[in-house]
Design a protein around this motif. Structure first.
Motif, PDB file in Angstrom:
ATOM      1  N   CYS A 234     -41.631 -50.790  -7.695  1.00  0.00           N
ATOM      2  CA  CYS A 234     -41.471 -49.358  -7.928  1.00  0.00           C
ATOM      3  C   CYS A 234     -40.024 -48.949  -7.718  1.00  0.00           C
ATOM      4  O   CYS A 234     -39.427 -48.236  -8.531  1.00  0.00           O
ATOM      5  CB  CYS A 234     -42.402 -48.566  -7.041  1.00  0.00           C
TER       6      CYS A 234
ATOM      7  N   SER B 144     -37.996 -50.145 -10.597  1.00  0.00           N
ATOM      8  CA  SER B 144     -38.186 -49.434 -11.861  1.00  0.00           C
ATOM      9  C   SER B 144     -37.691 -48.001 -11.796  1.00  0.00           C
ATOM     10  O   SER B 144     -37.576 -47.350 -12.816  1.00  0.00           O
ATOM     11  CB  SER B 144     -39.664 -49.436 -12.236  1.00  0.00           C
ATOM     12  N   CYS B 145     -37.408 -47.551 -10.584  1.00  0.00           N
ATOM     13  CA  CYS B 145     -37.061 -46.127 -10.437  1.00  0.00           C
ATOM     14  C   CYS B 145     -35.683 -45.857 -11.016  1.00  0.00           C
ATOM     15  O   CYS B 145     -34.684 -46.374 -10.522  1.00  0.00           O
ATOM     16  CB  CYS B 145     -37.077 -45.739  -8.962  1.00  0.00           C
ATOM     17  N   PRO B 146     -35.563 -45.063 -12.080  1.00  0.00           N
ATOM     18  CA  PRO B 146     -34.245 -44.804 -12.678  1.00  0.00           C
ATOM     19  C   PRO B 146     -33.367 -43.948 -11.786  1.00  0.00           C
ATOM     20  O   PRO B 146     -32.145 -43.985 -11.894  1.00  0.00           O
ATOM     21  CB  PRO B 146     -34.585 -44.100 -13.984  1.00  0.00           C
TER      22      PRO B 146
ATOM     23  N   CYS C 252     -40.714 -39.200 -13.259  1.00  0.00           N
ATOM     24  CA  CYS C 252     -40.882 -39.815 -14.564  1.00  0.00           C
ATOM     25  C   CYS C 252     -42.155 -40.633 -14.618  1.00  0.00           C
ATOM     26  O   CYS C 252     -42.690 -40.899 -15.694  1.00  0.00           O
ATOM     27  CB  CYS C 252     -39.686 -40.700 -14.884  1.00  0.00           C
TER      28      CYS C 252
ATOM     29  N   LEU D 169     -42.442 -43.814 -13.698  1.00  0.00           N
ATOM     30  CA  LEU D 169     -42.250 -45.243 -13.935  1.00  0.00           C
ATOM     31  C   LEU D 169     -42.724 -46.075 -12.744  1.00  0.00           C
ATOM     32  O   LEU D 169     -43.169 -47.207 -12.916  1.00  0.00           O
ATOM     33  CB  LEU D 169     -40.775 -45.528 -14.239  1.00  0.00           C
ATOM     34  N   CYS D 170     -42.656 -45.530 -11.524  1.00  0.00           N
ATOM     35  CA  CYS D 170     -43.127 -46.263 -10.352  1.00  0.00           C
ATOM     36  C   CYS D 170     -44.634 -46.506 -10.471  1.00  0.00           C
ATOM     37  O   CYS D 170     -45.135 -47.595 -10.201  1.00  0.00           O
ATOM     38  CB  CYS D 170     -42.806 -45.507  -9.071  1.00  0.00           C
TER      39      CYS D 170
ATOM     40  N   GLU E 128     -46.268 -46.782 -13.227  1.00  0.00           N
ATOM     41  CA  GLU E 128     -46.512 -47.800 -14.244  1.00  0.00           C
ATOM     42  C   GLU E 128     -46.137 -49.183 -13.732  1.00  0.00           C
ATOM     43  O   GLU E 128     -46.772 -50.185 -14.094  1.00  0.00           O
ATOM     44  CB  GLU E 128     -45.683 -47.497 -15.497  1.00  0.00           C
ATOM     45  N   ALA E 129     -45.090 -49.243 -12.883  1.00  0.00           N
ATOM     46  CA  ALA E 129     -44.601 -50.546 -12.449  1.00  0.00           C
ATOM     47  C   ALA E 129     -45.511 -51.186 -11.412  1.00  0.00           C
ATOM     48  O   ALA E 129     -45.555 -52.403 -11.293  1.00  0.00           O
ATOM     49  CB  ALA E 129     -43.188 -50.394 -11.885  1.00  0.00           C
TER      50      ALA E 129
END
Lengths: 171, 345
Positions: free
Chosen positions: A80, A83-85, A123, A125-126, A128-129
């Motif tokens: 996470c 993947s965190c932008p 977002c 993404l965490c 999803e990751a």
């Protein structure tokens, strides 16, 4: 001059006719429009008493999930955070000791898990990751606060509250 | 006899004064509620049930706000300005007949504070005085924007007063009296209402009354875009409140005037065929009168949330070049009709 784009429009102001010049028909039309709104249903939500439900895919505050037996799912793999932008997530992993089997699902767990809510851009993404389905953005809004340090949410705020297994089985 | 008369009038004055103030107070709430409904939202609904305590909260807020008198202002006139505005607004309700005679025992009470036979002139005099409140307030603030706002307000008031007066002259030609009590008494039933004989005059009267009350679309004295705030830019706390309040009282009084002069006042259809006692007819008449007034107040607010504000030159053009000639034409037309009626019928 010839128009280059061929989209030029000449605005022309025609002189108003008699009914337009005395304005009264237009005024009555306007009055009828406002009067119609007088009888319409009001879409306003009376906020503090009445809360509008969020949409299903609303991303709110993160929560760290537990499994069916109430153990923390997170194994501190760091995907996470990777993947965190916005680089909002940090964690420290630790090894599960003897006697802690009922607390953590696997041998490795997150001793410290922090999300900086000032950096987070929600977002997802965490979410999803995560290979363990341990983090979801299904909480409420992140509330305002006075100090910047209070926006760094630790495990005390992120981990789901413990639930009673016996009660869960009954449902 | 003399003391009973004084007592009767005193009670009537206090009642009318109270009703005027309460209606003006709740007009502010009604305005916000109606604005809300017309814009698809609730109005104020936090204070009390349906926000009914909102006017009290607003009043309290006004009283406790800091009061600022600008350093260069003429202090005396600065204070007198809103006072004149509110006094002139309040005293104009004196000549309006609220109902017929009420008989209690052997005393008969006419529901009109001052039964003067020049009621229309009195109203005009008082309205003309109201300009002083605005003008003094704007001038005494020692602020050029306030002064400009006040001058605009004064010239607007004076311009539209001409139209107002001319539209009323045609009405006076029909009724043949200056006493508002008698004008109302003439319009018994439904067919005798002056609106049927003076539709154009009524239209001019309504437009001019809107301008006299400084209501939208003629609210040029207040102009947050061009002149910071208009004549009351420098006013704060309850002094500003008094200006606002006098506007609402003016609205109530001019609604009452419109209902009395053109819509039969306390008269309602079939009032003499119901077979009720005189007192009951009087009471119903008062209620009917107030219903008419409220309808006009609603109309005022309805217009406010529908039409945008005029530009100043448009305002002046409408007043001088449209309404005044139209009012004169109405006078001529009325005169011709009266002449034809008198000679041939």
């Amino acid at each position: 001059m010839q128009s280059l784009s061929n989209r030029k429009k000449v605005l022309e102001q025609k002189p108003m006719n008699f009914w337009e010049r005395i304005y009264l028909p237009a005024i009555f039309k306007g009055l009828s429009i406002t009067l119609r709104h007088f009888f319409k249903k009001i879409p306003t939500v009376k906020y503090p008493e009445e809360v509008r439900p969020y949409s299903k895919n609303f991303r709110g505050q993160h929560s760290l999930k537990r499994d069916e037996e109430g153990k923390e799912r997170c194994t501190a793999c760091g995907l996470c955070a990777l993947s965190c932008p916005a680089e909002a997530i940090t964690m420290t992993s630790a090894e599960r000791a003897k006697g802690e089997e009922h607390l953590y699902r696997e041998e490795k767990y997150a001793a410290v898990y922090e999300i900086n809510m000032l950096r987070c851009i929600f977002c997802g993404l965490c979410e999803e990751a995560c290979p363990k389905e341990a983090i979801y953005l299904d909480g409420p809004h992140v509330t305002a606060d006075y100090l910047r340090k209070d926006f760094i949410y630790g495990k005390d705020k992120l981990v789901e509250p413990k639930f009673d297994i016996t009660k869960l089985a009954k449902d | 006899m003399e003391t009973a008369f004084l007592l009767e009038k005193l009670i009537l004055v206090v009642v009318v004064f109270t009703i005027t103030l309460v209606i003006a107070m709740y007009s502010t709430l009604a305005e916000r509620k109606i604005a809300g409904f017309m814009q698809d939202r609730h109005g104020p609904d936090r204070a009390g049930a349906f926000g009914l305590l909102q006017p009290l909260c607003d009043g309290g807020k006004f009283f406790f706000k800091e009061e600022i008198i600008p350093a260069g202002a003429h202090k005396g006139l600065f204070i007198i300005g809103p006072v004149i505005a509110i006094i002139t607004a309040c005293i104009s309700s004196a000549v309006i007949p609220w109902g017929q005679t009420l008989t209690i025992g052997d005393a008969s009470i006419k529901l009109q504070v001052a039964e003067v036979n020049i009621g229309v002139l009195y109203i005009f005099g008082v309205i003309a005085l109201g300009v002083y409140g605005i003008m003094l307030g704007g001038w005494a603030s020692n602020n050029k924007f306030s002064l400009m706002g006040a001058i605009r307000a004064a010239s607007q008031s004076i311009s539209y007063e001409i139209g107002l007066g001319l539209s009323l002259i045609a009405l006076l030609m029909v009724t043949g009296t200056l006493s508002i009590g008698e004008i109302v008494a003439q319009q018994s039933g439904f067919v005798n209402w002056n609106i049927w004989s003076q539709p154009l005059g009524f239209l001019i009267f309504v437009v001019c009354a809107f301008a006299e009350c400084n209501r939208v679309p003629f609210d040029l004295p207040e102009c947050e875009t061009e002149l910071v705030g208009g004549y009351h830019t420098e006013y704060s706390s309850m002094k500003l409140g008094l200006y606002m309040f006098s506007e609402y009282i003016n609205m109530f009084v001019s609604s009452a005037l419109m209902a009395a002069l053109y819509f039969g006042g306390y008269n309602f259809p079939f009032m003499n065929d119901l077979g009720l006692s005189a007192n009951w007819i009087t009471i119903i008449g008062v209620l009917v009168f107030f219903a008419k007034i409220f309808a006009f107040i609603f109309f005022f607010m309805w217009i406010r949330w529908t039409l945008p504000r005029f530009r100043y030159d448009q305002l002046m053009r409408l007043g001088w070049k449209k309404l005044i000639p139209l009012a004169i034409a109405n006078i001529v037309l009325t005169g011709v009709i009266i002449l034809i009626k008198d000679t041939f019928f």
